[in-house]
Motif scaffolding. Structure first.
Motif, mmCIF file in Angstrom:
data_model
loop_
_atom_site.group_PDB
_atom_site.id
_atom_site.type_symbol
_atom_site.label_atom_id
_atom_site.label_comp_id
_atom_site.label_asym_id
_atom_site.label_seq_id
_atom_site.Cartn_x
_atom_site.Cartn_y
_atom_site.Cartn_z
ATOM 1 N N LEU A 147 -33.086 19.812 145.871
ATOM 2 C CA LEU A 147 -31.665 20.197 145.862
ATOM 3 C C LEU A 147 -30.833 19.372 144.886
ATOM 4 O O LEU A 147 -29.621 19.546 144.808
ATOM 5 C CB LEU A 147 -31.075 20.065 147.276
ATOM 6 N N GLY A 148 -31.447 18.455 144.172
ATOM 7 C CA GLY A 148 -30.712 17.630 143.228
ATOM 8 C C GLY A 148 -31.474 16.352 142.948
ATOM 9 O O GLY A 148 -32.498 16.080 143.581
ATOM 10 N N VAL A 149 -30.946 15.606 141.972
ATOM 11 C CA VAL A 149 -31.570 14.329 141.607
ATOM 12 C C VAL A 149 -30.642 13.206 142.046
ATOM 13 O O VAL A 149 -29.501 13.115 141.574
ATOM 14 C CB VAL A 149 -31.789 14.232 140.080
ATOM 15 N N VAL A 150 -31.109 12.367 142.946
ATOM 16 C CA VAL A 150 -30.318 11.211 143.372
ATOM 17 C C VAL A 150 -30.360 10.198 142.236
ATOM 18 O O VAL A 150 -31.442 9.831 141.758
ATOM 19 C CB VAL A 150 -30.901 10.592 144.663
ATOM 20 N N THR A 151 -29.175 9.754 141.772
ATOM 21 C CA THR A 151 -29.143 8.808 140.652
ATOM 22 C C THR A 151 -28.600 7.442 141.055
ATOM 23 O O THR A 151 -28.834 6.457 140.366
ATOM 24 C CB THR A 151 -28.291 9.372 139.492
ATOM 25 N N GLY A 152 -27.862 7.371 142.161
ATOM 26 C CA GLY A 152 -27.325 6.083 142.600
ATOM 27 C C GLY A 152 -27.173 6.057 144.115
ATOM 28 O O GLY A 152 -26.910 7.098 144.729
ATOM 29 N N VAL A 153 -27.384 4.878 144.695
ATOM 30 C CA VAL A 153 -27.295 4.734 146.152
ATOM 31 C C VAL A 153 -26.496 3.486 146.485
ATOM 32 O O VAL A 153 -26.758 2.412 145.917
ATOM 33 C CB VAL A 153 -28.695 4.570 146.798
ATOM 34 N N ARG A 172 -23.913 13.745 152.223
ATOM 35 C CA ARG A 172 -25.085 12.869 152.031
ATOM 36 C C ARG A 172 -26.322 13.521 152.640
ATOM 37 O O ARG A 172 -27.426 13.371 152.148
ATOM 38 C CB ARG A 172 -24.861 11.507 152.720
ATOM 39 N N HIS A 173 -26.084 14.261 153.733
ATOM 40 C CA HIS A 173 -27.229 14.824 154.454
ATOM 41 C C HIS A 173 -27.827 16.050 153.769
ATOM 42 O O HIS A 173 -28.898 16.510 154.163
ATOM 43 C CB HIS A 173 -26.831 15.128 155.903
ATOM 44 N N VAL A 174 -27.140 16.572 152.750
ATOM 45 C CA VAL A 174 -27.776 17.635 151.960
ATOM 46 C C VAL A 174 -28.887 17.016 151.097
ATOM 47 O O VAL A 174 -29.916 17.630 150.845
ATOM 48 C CB VAL A 174 -26.723 18.346 151.076
ATOM 49 N N LEU A 175 -28.659 15.785 150.681
ATOM 50 C CA LEU A 175 -29.639 15.134 149.799
ATOM 51 C C LEU A 175 -30.680 14.332 150.565
ATOM 52 O O LEU A 175 -31.835 14.227 150.139
ATOM 53 C CB LEU A 175 -28.898 14.241 148.791
ATOM 54 N N LEU A 176 -30.295 13.774 151.724
ATOM 55 C CA LEU A 176 -31.268 13.024 152.536
ATOM 56 C C LEU A 176 -32.390 13.960 152.970
ATOM 57 O O LEU A 176 -32.139 14.984 153.626
ATOM 58 C CB LEU A 176 -30.572 12.450 153.770
ATOM 59 N N GLY A 177 -33.610 13.633 152.577
ATOM 60 C CA GLY A 177 -34.755 14.468 152.959
ATOM 61 C C GLY A 177 -34.944 15.693 152.086
ATOM 62 O O GLY A 177 -35.777 16.535 152.413
ATOM 63 N N SER A 178 -34.214 15.803 150.977
ATOM 64 C CA SER A 178 -34.292 17.034 150.166
ATOM 65 C C SER A 178 -35.512 17.046 149.243
ATOM 66 O O SER A 178 -35.812 18.075 148.623
ATOM 67 C CB SER A 178 -33.008 17.228 149.362
ATOM 68 N N GLU A 179 -36.207 15.930 149.126
ATOM 69 C CA GLU A 179 -37.490 15.856 148.413
ATOM 70 C C GLU A 179 -37.425 16.470 147.010
ATOM 71 O O GLU A 179 -38.346 17.169 146.568
ATOM 72 C CB GLU A 179 -38.597 16.510 149.257
ATOM 73 N N GLY A 180 -36.332 16.219 146.319
ATOM 74 C CA GLY A 180 -36.231 16.652 144.926
ATOM 75 C C GLY A 180 -35.944 18.130 144.748
ATOM 76 O O GLY A 180 -35.945 18.629 143.628
ATOM 77 N N GLU A 229 -31.006 6.836 156.810
ATOM 78 C CA GLU A 229 -29.755 7.598 156.959
ATOM 79 C C GLU A 229 -28.668 6.764 157.647
ATOM 80 O O GLU A 229 -27.483 7.073 157.527
ATOM 81 C CB GLU A 229 -30.000 8.909 157.722
ATOM 82 N N ASP A 230 -29.075 5.715 158.356
ATOM 83 C CA ASP A 230 -28.093 4.872 159.040
ATOM 84 C C ASP A 230 -27.512 3.802 158.116
ATOM 85 O O ASP A 230 -26.494 3.199 158.437
ATOM 86 C CB ASP A 230 -28.750 4.184 160.249
ATOM 87 N N ILE A 231 -28.205 3.522 157.002
ATOM 88 C CA ILE A 231 -27.706 2.448 156.132
ATOM 89 C C ILE A 231 -27.166 2.969 154.800
ATOM 90 O O ILE A 231 -26.626 2.209 154.017
ATOM 91 C CB ILE A 231 -28.795 1.369 155.860
ATOM 92 N N VAL A 232 -27.311 4.286 154.544
ATOM 93 C CA VAL A 232 -26.779 4.787 153.273
ATOM 94 C C VAL A 232 -25.272 4.991 153.416
ATOM 95 O O VAL A 232 -24.789 5.668 154.322
ATOM 96 C CB VAL A 232 -27.505 6.067 152.802
ATOM 97 N N PHE A 233 -24.537 4.343 152.522
ATOM 98 C CA PHE A 233 -23.069 4.376 152.588
ATOM 99 C C PHE A 233 -22.537 5.528 151.735
ATOM 100 O O PHE A 233 -21.699 6.299 152.169
ATOM 101 C CB PHE A 233 -22.543 3.033 152.086
ATOM 102 N N SER A 234 -23.049 5.624 150.507
ATOM 103 C CA SER A 234 -22.654 6.755 149.658
ATOM 104 C C SER A 234 -23.739 7.011 148.621
ATOM 105 O O SER A 234 -24.603 6.161 148.386
ATOM 106 C CB SER A 234 -21.313 6.487 148.971
ATOM 107 N N LEU A 235 -23.678 8.202 148.040
ATOM 108 C CA LEU A 235 -24.704 8.636 147.089
ATOM 109 C C LEU A 235 -24.061 9.213 145.842
ATOM 110 O O LEU A 235 -22.979 9.803 145.899
ATOM 111 C CB LEU A 235 -25.549 9.754 147.709
ATOM 112 N N GLU A 236 -24.791 9.063 144.741
ATOM 113 C CA GLU A 236 -24.439 9.777 143.502
ATOM 114 C C GLU A 236 -25.653 10.627 143.140
ATOM 115 O O GLU A 236 -26.785 10.143 143.211
ATOM 116 C CB GLU A 236 -24.171 8.747 142.399
#
Ligand SMILES: Cc1cc2nc3c(=O)[nH]c(=O)nc-3n(C[C@H](O)[C@H](O)[C@H](O)COP(=O)(O)OP(=O)(O)OC[C@H]3O[C@@H](n4cnc5c(N)ncnc54)[C@H](O)[C@@H]3O)c2cc1C
Length: 467
Positions: free
Chosen positions: A209-215, A199-207, A168-175
């Protein structure tokens, strides 16, 4: 063939949607040892309806829309290295295998940013950056068997987190693709004061709340210099006090790992010193900083009762640190082995260690109960318990395993600690989530889930306790 499979094949093509039994079998579950036991004892997860290997963001949107409209469970899958049962499919589910989306999107050395498809293997991302003198600074032990998207979905921690922070400290943005099919891209600025950080809605969401496609990660230049050190302490607590002093005085070794005497003897037999606890330290950065920090940490350790040890112990750990354990042989011999990571503040961690190890030792058939710390903060640290239990009969393996988990989590909660430092919740900790975030927290999480995924098709059964 189910209608959702036909629909996906029509939309995406035969090659993207697999019903090959070997592929289905391989993507049914993650590395959770209980799922491995269930496979071995004939209770394993059923085959999903299909495994989709998307090529583009549009493919992911199409899969999300098809599953939502047909109310088909959709389970995102990185490389299946999760150890808590975040992936465990029901018959008829669609598995979305993100490892097929594995392109490096861009690297911007001026801004120290690097963007990846979510399915890029961690070690591939790191190797790509290393060629340019750059690094993620995020090295989970599973770096060779996990994806960058999986790191986001589980809130992973790397072995150098004490210096470089957690994911969570190194993620700059998410798609990401939200359950309604919309694509969300979080803003790319060094910091924002613009409402809650999505970003924190998706961090730790374990699939769920959405599908992370880019980091996009905030990366680093490769460090100029590295020095290793090791120290022996007569007690675990003496070492914890020294770790606290190091962090609270403002030093930040990239690695501080402290093993209790059981683990020191088991893992560092040629370096261990009697019944002592062993602390490993790694210092990285500009040579002048490393030199000053190495000296200061040594002074603090010696003042705290340490006997300086052989730094080769730390080099040994550095060389062996990505070794992947296999549970298979243990399971075939009737032994359940697992690790449980928790976290607590300095004033509570010693009590939790003693209570958890004592309760593990009360389990019939327990072979070993031990712990080490590996991620340190100014306010506290994590503990990583290891247990091995050999019940009398193979039929008792499941219950013995669940007993060990229950006892460690109970000791943690009773002692005021947090139930999960970096492996996530999955299924093994799901019923304990309220003791971490409270009943109100669980209700709030369920409300977020209902708002984003009213159908409830995104990875059902993981993370969020049943209502
Ligand atoms: C030997 C070993 C060592 C490990 N060491 C560490 C360690 O040092 N630090 C650490 O933090 N963890 C560690 N782990 C745990 C594991 O590697 C991490 O949890 C990792 O982040 C999982 O990544 P993955 O790509 O394999 O995800 P998977 O296991 O495939 O999935 C994990 C969860 O995330 C979801 N998910 C995966 N990808 C996405 C996506 N793109 N979008 C939305 N949801 C998704 C899945 O549905 C599932 O719920 C270790 C595991 C093993 C087996």
């Amino acid at each position: 063939m189910s209608s959702v499979v036909e629909r996906l094949r029509g939309a995406l093509g035969e090659d993207v949607v697999s019903t090959d039994p070997a592929v289905l079998a391989d993507r049914r579950r993650d590395y959770w040892v209980l799922s491995q036991l269930d496979d071995l004892q004939g209770r394993g997860a059923p085959q999903p309806a299909c495994v989709v290997r998307p090529k583009t963001l549009a493919d992911v949107v199409a899969v999300v829309n098809a599953c939502r409209e047909t109310k088909t469970p959709l389970v995102p899958f990185g490389l299946g290295s999760g150890v808590c049962g975040g992936v465990l499919v029901d018959a008829g589910a669609v598995v979305l295998d993100l490892s097929s989306m594995s392109a490096v999107r861009s690297v911007a050395p001026t801004n120290l940013l690097a963007s990846f498809d979510a399915g890029v293997r961690g070690s591939d991302a790191e190797a790509f950056l290393a060629k340019q003198g750059l690094t993620l600074g995020h090295y989970p032990q599973s770096i060779g068997v996990s994806t960058v998207g999986g790191w986001i979905a589980t809130r992973a921690a790397g072995q150098f987190s004490t210096g470089y922070g957690n994911v969570e400290d190194i993620v700059f943005s998410l798609e990401a693709v939200l359950p309604n099919g919309d694509v969300i891209e979080t803003r790319g600025t060094p910091r924002a004061s613009a409402g809650p950080d999505l970003r924190h809605v998706l961090l730790g969401s374990e699939g769920t709340l959405g599908v992370v496609t880019g980091v996009t990660f905030s990366i680093r230049r490769a460090p100029e210099h590295r020095v290793s050190a090791a120290f022996h302490f007569p007690t675990l607590e003496a070492g914890f006090d020294v770790q606290r002093e190091i962090l609270q005085r403002g030093w930040s070794p990239v690695v501080l790992r402290q093993y209790d005497s059981v683990e020191a003897q088991r893992m560092f037999s040629s370096f261990a010193r009697g019944e002592d606890s062993l602390l490993l330290a790694v210092h990285e950065g500009p040579a002048a900083k490393v030199e000053a920090e190495t000296r200061a940490v040594r002074d603090i350790a010696v003042a705290g009762g340490a006997v300086p040890g052989d730094a080769h112990a730390t080099d040994h750990w550095l060389a062996e640190r990505n070794h992947l354990p296999s549970f298979r042989q243990f399971l075939e011999n009737g032994v359940m082995v697992d690790t449980i990571e928790i976290a607590a503040t300095w004033d509570r961690i010693g009590g939790i260690y003693r209570a958890a190890v004592a309760s593990l030792k009360s389990v019939p058939g327990i072979l070993t109960a031990s712990a080490h710390s590996s991620h340190v903060y100014r306010s506290g640290l994590n503990l990583y318990f290891t247990f091995a239990v050999h019940p009398e009969a193979a039929a008792g393996m499941r219950d013995s395993y669940l007993d060990c988990w229950r006892l460690v989590l109970k000791a943690t909660v009773d002692g005021g600690g947090g139930i999960a430092h970096h492996h996530g919740i999955g299924r093994i900790r799901r019923e304990w989530l309220a003791s971490e975030i409270g009943d109100v927290g669980v209700s709030a999480l369920r409300a977020v889930k209902r708002a984003l995924d009213p159908v409830g098709f995104m990875n059902p059964g993981a993370l969020i306790p049943d209502g």
